[in-house]
Structures are given as C-alpha cells and as structure tokens.
Write a protein that holds these residues in place. Structure first.
Motif, PDB file in Angstrom:
ATOM      1  N   TYR A  81       0.856  -1.185   0.000  1.00 26.68           N
ATOM      2  CA  TYR A  81       0.000   0.000   0.000  1.00 26.68           C
ATOM      3  C   TYR A  81       0.895   1.241   0.000  1.00 26.68           C
ATOM      4  O   TYR A  81       1.375   1.692   1.043  1.00 26.68           O
ATOM      5  N   PRO A  93     -10.181   0.505   6.475  1.00 32.54           N
ATOM      6  CA  PRO A  93      -9.861   0.625   5.054  1.00 32.54           C
ATOM      7  C   PRO A  93     -10.129  -0.687   4.328  1.00 32.54           C
ATOM      8  O   PRO A  93     -10.061  -1.765   4.912  1.00 32.54           O
ATOM      9  N   ASN A  94     -10.433  -0.590   3.048  1.00 35.27           N
ATOM     10  CA  ASN A  94     -10.674  -1.772   2.243  1.00 35.27           C
ATOM     11  C   ASN A  94      -9.338  -2.337   1.767  1.00 35.27           C
ATOM     12  O   ASN A  94      -8.551  -1.642   1.122  1.00 35.27           O
ATOM     13  N   VAL A 127      -8.369  -2.033  -1.991  1.00 34.00           N
ATOM     14  CA  VAL A 127      -8.264  -0.703  -2.586  1.00 34.00           C
ATOM     15  C   VAL A 127      -6.866  -0.144  -2.347  1.00 34.00           C
ATOM     16  O   VAL A 127      -6.311  -0.282  -1.255  1.00 34.00           O
ATOM     17  N   ASP A 128      -6.302   0.491  -3.366  1.00 33.99           N
ATOM     18  CA  ASP A 128      -4.996   1.145  -3.260  1.00 33.99           C
ATOM     19  C   ASP A 128      -3.861   0.165  -2.949  1.00 33.99           C
ATOM     20  O   ASP A 128      -2.829   0.555  -2.407  1.00 33.99           O
ATOM     21  N   ASN A 177      -5.684   3.184   2.780  1.00 33.35           N
ATOM     22  CA  ASN A 177      -6.405   3.788   1.657  1.00 33.35           C
ATOM     23  C   ASN A 177      -6.091   5.267   1.565  1.00 33.35           C
ATOM     24  O   ASN A 177      -5.949   5.949   2.582  1.00 33.35           O
TER      25      ASN A 177
END
Length: 340
Positions: free
Chosen positions: A91, A234-235, A238-239, A270
């Motif tokens: 990330y 946070p997912n 994602v990102d 995220n």
C-alpha cells in the motif's frame, strides 16, 4: 475451507478444520497432524480436509461425532512457526505518508519494485496472546492481510505465484517504532524492531472468500479497534499497488519458496484526500497503525500528538463478510511489560 491450530500436541500444535460459522472444529490426525504437514502434502490432504469441512457445515453425522466447540482463545497462530515470513509494503499510500512527513520524495521505483523485509518466523504469538515489550520502544500494531504459499519455484511469474496461494489470513505485524531509526541507519534492515507477529485464529482457502477474492487481492474492509474504539476500516482491496502474486514473485526472484511460506501485504492503507477527514470520527476510513496517524498529524500540524501503545492497551483486528459474519475470527493483543 477454514483451518486453525489448537495449542495442543507440542510446539506446532494440532490442526483442526473449523466450520464456516466458527462454532465447531474437528481435529484431523488421520489426514495431517499439523498445518505444516498438510501444506507439505497439499495435493492429497486438501480434498480430504475439504470433505471434513463440508461435513461440518452440512451437519454430517461422522464429522459432528468428533467435532468440538471452537475456542479461538485456545489457538496458536495457524502456523505457530514457519519456514519463512516475509512482509511487503503493497500500500504505497502508507509509504508516501511516511516519506512526506519527513519531507522526502518517494522514489519512482517504489511503484514498480515492492518493498519487502524478512521477519522472524521461528515463533509467532497467538491471536489472543500478549505483546510483550517496553513502552519506551514505541509499540505499534500493523493490521495486514497475509497469504500462505505452497512450493514456489525460483523465478516464478506473478501469475504462477498467485496459483501457489493456499491460505489467506490476517496479521498484526508488531513494530517497535522507536527502535527502527537506529536499525535502518545501520543499513542492514529490521531485527530488534520487528518482534513476533500474531495471526488470525483461522486461515481460509481463497475459494472460501468467493467474489471478495479476485486479482490476487482480498476486497473487504479490515476492521481495527484500539482500546475498544473504532480506529480503522480501510478496504484491503483498494490502493494495493502490488497484488499477492507480485509480492510472492518478488520474494521468489532469487530463491525457491517452500510450502508454508507466509507473505504479508504490509499495512493496509487507503488514500484519503482530506487530511482532516481521515479518521473514522471525522468521516474517513481511519488507519491500521498508530504511525500513520502520527504522519497525518506531522503533515497537518508539524508534529505528532498521538502516543504509541502502553501497558494494558489492546488492539483488535477482524474482517467480516458482506453478511457481517467474521471470516477469520479476530486478533486481540494486549500489551504487557517484560518480566522484571
């Protein structure tokens, strides 16, 4: 299917198959005494373990006769020790924040070449065990997703590496932030600043995750509570700049990876454009580590104000499916000081 390791039968524990609702489990000594044994013979063991799992979930008489109540507090991490534990930093938002807080630019190579460190894997702490450390060391949690691989040949492509993923789990990658600067300044990487990590009570096969597992990423929010208060969600899909196939291939560039290798995603993070809206209280998705809060504070106000963990502080890490059911069980680690 879902698998766990009970704190029975020696340092590598006892492998159990766990029902989908995490209510029941069944030891499977005739199939594999330990999770590592199952991974070493996955082609044979996996279908047999799946049959037990199907029977547990379907109420099969044979399975339920040997089933017992599943108690995550009695679990080791799924692999109490592993041949290898390597943690990435997939990330890039997390890395960007750290660099931005100290006024440094992010090298372009970070977007194409994953960061990764080799952690200690001779012992992990259980999902409900204490993190034992001195407060002066700057105790922090890092909520992440991790995968367990089968054998991966040297030079495997990301696509081939993704096919070697056997299990998915969560991890609290404990960091001792105040020890990190001096270690990194020596130019030889982490050691003392990365003590034993804790993994979720249950590890699951990718097929169990359904449509939430695709592109070698897990697309569900990762829930973090700190001292009982919501801290992050946070997912994880994602990102994520590098998927798990890419991370595994990076680790296998110059070496074979043996069955039972654990590869971590790094701190789930995220992007959040409004610095003041980044916390859950302010409408954001929050954070998966204290260091990230401190980075936002430094960027916004010139210095951090949030302290690291102290004795008695507790972090809880969990992921739920779309229906709200816990997928892996939860990690809950409390800080305790070393014996004097």
């Amino acid at each position: 299917m879902k698998l766990a390791t009970l704190k029975q039968g020696g340092r590598d524990g006892t492998l159990v198959v766990v029902s989908r609702d995490l209510a029941l489990c069944q030891p499977v000594p005739a199939i594999a005494a330990t999770l590592q044994a199952a991974l070493d013979d996955w082609t044979r063991a996996a279908p047999e373990l799946q049959a037990v799992y199907d029977s547990l979930n379907g109420g099969g008489t044979a399975a339920n006769r040997h089933a017992i109540a599943f108690d995550p507090a009695q679990c080791h991490s799924p692999l109490p020790r592993a041949y290898q534990w390597a943690d990435g930093s997939a990330y890039i938002n997390h890395v960007e924040l750290v660099r931005r807080a100290r006024g440094a630019e992010l090298p372009e190579s970070f977007y194409t070449d994953p960061l990764m460190y080799q952690g200690g894997s001779d012992s992990f702490i259980g999902p409900r065990d204490a993190v034992i450390a001195e407060e002066a060391w700057g105790i922090d949690f890092e909520a992440e997703v991790a995968v367990v691989t089968g054998d991966v040949p040297l030079g495997a492509s990301p696509e081939a590496a993704a096919q070697a993923i056997r299990l998915v789990m969560l991890v609290n990658d404990v960091s001792l932030r105040n020890l990190i600067p001096n270690e990194l300044a020596k130019g030889f990487g982490f050691f003392q600043s990365k003590p034993a990590s804790a993994f979720s009570p249950v590890a699951v096969t990718p097929d169990e995750l359904g449509g939430d597992w695709h592109e070698a990423r897990l697309h569900r929010p990762l829930e973090v509570a700190y001292n009982g208060e919501p801290f992050g969600r946070p997912n994880a899909g994602v990102d994520m700049t590098f998927d798990f196939g890419q991370l595994i291939a990076h680790a296998a560039k110059t070496r074979e990876l043996e069955a039972g290798t654990i590869i971590g995603s790094g701190t789930v993070s995220n992007k959040q454009g409004d610095l003041w809206g980044s916390s859950i209280a302010n409408g954001g998705v929050g954070y998966c580590c204290i260091a990230e809060v401190r980075m936002y504070e430094t960027i916004a106000a010139g210095k951090p104000t949030t302290g690291f963990m102290r004795a008695g502080d507790t972090v809880r890490i969990e992921m739920r499916d779309a229906a709200g059911h816990s997928i892996f069980g939860y990690i809950e680690n409390k800080v305790a000081l070393p014996a004097r």
